[in-house]
Design an enzyme around this catalytic site. Structure first.
Site, PDB file in Angstrom:
ATOM      1  N   LYS A  22      33.119  39.468  14.773  1.00  0.00           N
ATOM      2  CA  LYS A  22      31.889  40.159  15.225  1.00  0.00           C
ATOM      3  C   LYS A  22      31.942  40.395  16.722  1.00  0.00           C
ATOM      4  O   LYS A  22      31.694  41.504  17.202  1.00  0.00           O
ATOM      5  CB  LYS A  22      30.660  39.301  14.889  1.00  0.00           C
ATOM      6  CG  LYS A  22      29.399  39.730  15.624  1.00  0.00           C
ATOM      7  CD  LYS A  22      28.199  38.889  15.258  1.00  0.00           C
ATOM      8  CE  LYS A  22      27.994  37.627  16.054  1.00  0.00           C
ATOM      9  NZ  LYS A  22      27.413  37.794  17.402  1.00  0.00           N
ATOM     10  N   ASN A  23      32.284  39.333  17.471  1.00  0.00           N
ATOM     11  CA  ASN A  23      32.180  39.442  18.933  1.00  0.00           C
ATOM     12  C   ASN A  23      33.320  40.231  19.564  1.00  0.00           C
ATOM     13  O   ASN A  23      33.272  40.539  20.759  1.00  0.00           O
ATOM     14  CB  ASN A  23      32.046  38.040  19.550  1.00  0.00           C
ATOM     15  CG  ASN A  23      30.693  37.430  19.225  1.00  0.00           C
ATOM     16  OD1 ASN A  23      29.795  38.128  18.745  1.00  0.00           O
ATOM     17  ND2 ASN A  23      30.541  36.142  19.469  1.00  0.00           N
ATOM     18  N   CYS A 115      15.687  35.310  24.568  1.00  0.00           N
ATOM     19  CA  CYS A 115      16.565  35.009  23.437  1.00  0.00           C
ATOM     20  C   CYS A 115      16.305  33.563  23.029  1.00  0.00           C
ATOM     21  O   CYS A 115      16.101  32.708  23.890  1.00  0.00           O
ATOM     22  CB  CYS A 115      18.013  35.189  23.880  1.00  0.00           C
ATOM     23  SG  CYS A 115      19.208  34.718  22.645  1.00  0.00           S
ATOM     24  N   ARG A 120      18.999  34.361  29.004  1.00  0.00           N
ATOM     25  CA  ARG A 120      20.321  35.007  29.040  1.00  0.00           C
ATOM     26  C   ARG A 120      20.288  36.189  30.004  1.00  0.00           C
ATOM     27  O   ARG A 120      20.161  37.341  29.602  1.00  0.00           O
ATOM     28  CB  ARG A 120      20.740  35.441  27.639  1.00  0.00           C
ATOM     29  CG  ARG A 120      20.953  34.251  26.731  1.00  0.00           C
ATOM     30  CD  ARG A 120      21.322  34.652  25.347  1.00  0.00           C
ATOM     31  NE  ARG A 120      22.674  35.182  25.236  1.00  0.00           N
ATOM     32  CZ  ARG A 120      23.193  35.640  24.096  1.00  0.00           C
ATOM     33  NH1 ARG A 120      22.474  35.655  23.008  1.00  0.00           N
ATOM     34  NH2 ARG A 120      24.429  36.091  24.059  1.00  0.00           N
ATOM     35  N   ASP A 308      29.480  28.462  20.208  1.00  0.00           N
ATOM     36  CA  ASP A 308      29.130  29.040  18.900  1.00  0.00           C
ATOM     37  C   ASP A 308      29.500  28.144  17.725  1.00  0.00           C
ATOM     38  O   ASP A 308      29.248  28.505  16.581  1.00  0.00           O
ATOM     39  CB  ASP A 308      29.794  30.423  18.735  1.00  0.00           C
ATOM     40  CG  ASP A 308      29.201  31.449  19.679  1.00  0.00           C
ATOM     41  OD1 ASP A 308      28.086  31.222  20.183  1.00  0.00           O
ATOM     42  OD2 ASP A 308      29.854  32.481  19.927  1.00  0.00           O
ATOM     43  N   ARG A 400      23.258  38.717  10.369  1.00  0.00           N
ATOM     44  CA  ARG A 400      23.626  39.364  11.632  1.00  0.00           C
ATOM     45  C   ARG A 400      25.100  39.124  11.955  1.00  0.00           C
ATOM     46  O   ARG A 400      25.746  39.955  12.573  1.00  0.00           O
ATOM     47  CB  ARG A 400      22.796  38.790  12.794  1.00  0.00           C
ATOM     48  CG  ARG A 400      21.343  39.142  12.725  1.00  0.00           C
ATOM     49  CD  ARG A 400      20.668  38.756  13.995  1.00  0.00           C
ATOM     50  NE  ARG A 400      21.258  39.501  15.102  1.00  0.00           N
ATOM     51  CZ  ARG A 400      20.775  39.561  16.317  1.00  0.00           C
ATOM     52  NH1 ARG A 400      19.674  38.924  16.602  1.00  0.00           N
ATOM     53  NH2 ARG A 400      21.367  40.254  17.246  1.00  0.00           N
TER      54      ARG A 400
HETATM   55  N1  EPU Z   1      25.092  34.296  32.260  1.00  0.00           N
HETATM   56  C1  EPU Z   1      24.504  34.468  33.481  1.00  0.00           C
HETATM   57  N2  EPU Z   1      24.450  35.725  33.991  1.00  0.00           N
HETATM   58  C2  EPU Z   1      24.955  36.797  33.323  1.00  0.00           C
HETATM   59  C3  EPU Z   1      25.571  36.605  32.086  1.00  0.00           C
HETATM   60  C4  EPU Z   1      25.620  35.324  31.568  1.00  0.00           C
HETATM   61  O1  EPU Z   1      24.039  33.520  34.122  1.00  0.00           O
HETATM   62  O2  EPU Z   1      24.878  37.914  33.852  1.00  0.00           O
HETATM   63  C5  EPU Z   1      25.163  32.941  31.694  1.00  0.00           C
HETATM   64  C6  EPU Z   1      24.469  32.812  30.349  1.00  0.00           C
HETATM   65  O3  EPU Z   1      23.090  32.631  30.491  1.00  0.00           O
HETATM   66  C7  EPU Z   1      25.192  31.639  29.737  1.00  0.00           C
HETATM   67  C8  EPU Z   1      26.628  31.822  30.245  1.00  0.00           C
HETATM   68  O4  EPU Z   1      26.510  32.639  31.405  1.00  0.00           O
HETATM   69  O5  EPU Z   1      24.670  30.454  30.279  1.00  0.00           O
HETATM   70  C9  EPU Z   1      27.577  32.453  29.268  1.00  0.00           C
HETATM   71  O6  EPU Z   1      27.008  33.633  28.714  1.00  0.00           O
HETATM   72  P1  EPU Z   1      27.878  34.872  28.290  1.00  0.00           P
HETATM   73  O7  EPU Z   1      27.538  36.024  29.167  1.00  0.00           O
HETATM   74  O8  EPU Z   1      29.310  34.504  28.192  1.00  0.00           O
HETATM   75  O9  EPU Z   1      27.305  35.193  26.833  1.00  0.00           O
HETATM   76  P2  EPU Z   1      27.335  36.613  26.162  1.00  0.00           P
HETATM   77  O10 EPU Z   1      28.501  37.371  26.628  1.00  0.00           O
HETATM   78  O11 EPU Z   1      25.994  37.245  26.249  1.00  0.00           O
HETATM   79  C10 EPU Z   1      28.850  36.004  24.128  1.00  0.00           C
HETATM   80  C11 EPU Z   1      28.739  35.937  22.636  1.00  0.00           C
HETATM   81  C12 EPU Z   1      27.861  34.754  22.259  1.00  0.00           C
HETATM   82  C13 EPU Z   1      28.492  33.481  22.820  1.00  0.00           C
HETATM   83  C14 EPU Z   1      28.657  33.597  24.340  1.00  0.00           C
HETATM   84  C15 EPU Z   1      29.366  32.418  24.956  1.00  0.00           C
HETATM   85  C16 EPU Z   1      28.942  38.256  21.958  1.00  0.00           C
HETATM   86  C17 EPU Z   1      28.308  39.446  21.361  1.00  0.00           C
HETATM   87  N3  EPU Z   1      28.160  37.187  22.145  1.00  0.00           N
HETATM   88  O12 EPU Z   1      27.540  36.211  24.621  1.00  0.00           O
HETATM   89  O13 EPU Z   1      27.888  34.710  20.836  1.00  0.00           O
HETATM   90  O14 EPU Z   1      27.675  32.384  22.510  1.00  0.00           O
HETATM   91  O15 EPU Z   1      29.426  34.795  24.628  1.00  0.00           O
HETATM   92  O16 EPU Z   1      30.621  32.261  24.389  1.00  0.00           O
HETATM   93  O17 EPU Z   1      30.127  38.253  22.254  1.00  0.00           O
HETATM   94  C18 EPU Z   1      27.053  34.288  18.683  1.00  0.00           C
HETATM   95  O18 EPU Z   1      28.012  34.933  18.238  1.00  0.00           O
HETATM   96  O19 EPU Z   1      26.309  33.589  17.959  1.00  0.00           O
HETATM   97  C19 EPU Z   1      26.785  34.322  20.124  1.00  0.00           C
HETATM   98  C20 EPU Z   1      25.616  33.970  20.653  1.00  0.00           C
END
Ligand code: EPU
Length: 421
Positions: A22-23, A115, A120, A308, A400
């Site tokens: 998915k990701n 969220c 996030r 995850d 999802r």
């Molecule tokens: N963060 C910030 N600022 C930003 C972006 C992120 O402070 O601009 C923080 C977040 O709040 C969090 C950390 O950095 O504390 C990591 O967040 P990240 O940006 O890596 O998360 P994401 O890219 O939004 C993806 C996956 C998530 C997974 C996370 C961490 C996808 C679509 N989603 O989210 O997957 O938990 O990386 O590995 O790729 C899931 O599949 O259930 C899921 C939530």
């Protein structure tokens, strides 16, 4: 709305295939916006999130055709704005921002809201685009991005944040940087396999990216990208969920068509806890542990233990003898599964970002509420092993991100059925 009725007390046995990730699929589908030419993406899982991403691409002007897991996307003419109504249902919609800025030099994307797994923010996504020379303004709930007169320019940046690297933030900057003049160096990049998969697809489109899959990515900008074909990597989180199911109540579960190296952070913890885990080139088999021990894990960016899979490991800890703990450093409040597992009889003490779990002999079935995707999967795994019947409400969370989870678990011997709420 649907619920899942799970008859507990079953043992799981047999083989199951991992679906496409998915990701990986979500940013890769978004990346098709970077070219006017047709792209073919294979092994895209049938999920509400991937279907939603396809809908967004259509709304932005792309032509999309699908034949089971193979998607054809041709984004000849596209719009630059993705308003609230389009993106509000899925946070990952934010990953259309990088491709829109990269190709059109401007984008208006609705700011994602709250969220359940915690705050996030997208500040690092925006900081990265600003480093590339974009002017970023947040106004009326929208992020408005405009490249300067000369377009975007390559530069060096560090995308590390308070909680480590950002996966979709790295994806967004990468997708904007590929069509940017000069060289972009991203330090503190996310090293997750899904980022590497995206970079592999972009390179097939004509991009010049090195270092993806590490924390330092170097991008040499090119003038344009062309169509390409790509097969999405197996979903390591789905595969890991089946492996954990095998640990909770299995008599030998083999997950096929996965990448064992991507699952090492999980299999290392399981082996240390006493499980017999064996791998081939593309499969992982878990056999029951004679006397499993409590385990202690801390979630970290890849190659650390993935956030995850934290909830599913909490479900395992509930019936593992002794004390286990799960410390969550990425989303410190991601513990919605804890009160529900406690309703099933688990002994869990939540102390800030750490859950301390003392194993009990058996959980007992009861009605529980699914919250986020992984918390919901944890409840289903706990339910298969529990005494009696568990009803998992709000099943849409699972749909999802897990392709036919109930059918796949049923092939392993679980007994469950969907019903209307
Ligand atoms: N963060 C910030 N600022 C930003 C972006 C992120 O402070 O601009 C923080 C977040 O709040 C969090 C950390 O950095 O504390 C990591 O967040 P990240 O940006 O890596 O998360 P994401 O890219 O939004 C993806 C996956 C998530 C997974 C996370 C961490 C996808 C679509 N989603 O989210 O997957 O938990 O990386 O590995 O790729 C899931 O599949 O259930 C899921 C939530």
């Amino acid at each position: 709305m649907q619920k899942l009725i799970v008859q507990g007390g079953q043992r799981l046995r047999g083989k199951v295939n991992a679906s496409g990730s998915k990701n990986s699929s979500l940013p890769i589908l978004a990346a098709t916006l970077l070219t006017k030419e047709e792209c073919i993406i294979r092994h895209v899982p049938d999920l509400s999130d991937t279907n939603y991403m396809l809908q967004i691409l259509c709304e932005l002007g792309a032509e999309v055709e699908r034949a089971s897991g193979t998607m054809s996307v041709k984004a000849e003419k596209i719009k630059h704005d993705a308003p609230y109504d389009l993106v509000r249902k899925m946070r990952a919609s934010i990953c259309v921002m990088g491709p829109l800025v990269g190709r059109l030099h401007k984008a208006t994307v609705s700011m994602p809201g709250g969220c359940v797994i915690g705050d996030r923010p997208v500040d690092l996504h925006l900081k990265g685009l600003e480093y590339l020379g974009a002017d970023v303004k947040v106004d009326g709930g929208n992020i408005n991005i405009q490249a300067g007169k000369g377009g975007l320019k390559g530069t060096s940046m560090n995308l590390q944040g308070r909680f480590g690297s950002t996966v979709l933030g790295t994806d967004n900057v990468l997708m904007a940087a590929v069509l940017t003049k000069g060289t972009t160096i991203i330090e503190g990049a996310a090293a997750e396999p899904e980022v590497e998969d995206l970079a592999n697809f972009l390179n097939k489109m004509g991009a010049k990216i090195e270092g993806a899959g590490t924390t330092r990515i170097v991008v040499e900008g090119v003038k344009e990208l062309h169509g390409a074909e790509h097969t999405v990597i197996p979903d390591r989180i789905e595969a890991g969920t089946f492996i954990i199911a095998g640990a909770i109540c299995g008599d030998g579960v083999m997950v096929k068509r996965c990448v064992p190296a991507h699952l090492r952070p999980l299999t290392d913890v399981l082996q240390a806890s006493g499980y017999d885990v064996t791998t081939t080139k593309d499969s992982v088999t878990i056999m029951p542990a004679k006397s499993p021990k409590g385990f202690h894990l801390t979630t970290r960016p890849h190659p650390g233990f993935p956030t995850d899979m934290q909830a599913q490991m909490c479900a395992l800890a509930c019936t593992t003898p002794g004390l286990s703990s799960a410390k969550e450093t990425i989303f410190p409040q991601r513990f919605m599964h804890v009160p529900e597992l406690k309703r099933m009889g688990a002994t869990i003490e939540l102390d800030g970002d750490t859950a301390r779990i003392t194993g009990v002999e058996k959980l007992s079935g009861c009605p529980v509420m699914a919250s986020d995707l992984r918390a919901s999967a944890a409840l289903v795994l706990a339910a298969i092993n529990a005494k009696g019947t568990t009803e998992v409400h709000r099943l849409y969370h699972i749909d999802r991100g897990y392709e036919h989870l109930d059918d796949k678990l049923a092939t392993l011997g679980a007994v469950m059925e969907r019903a209307r709420e």
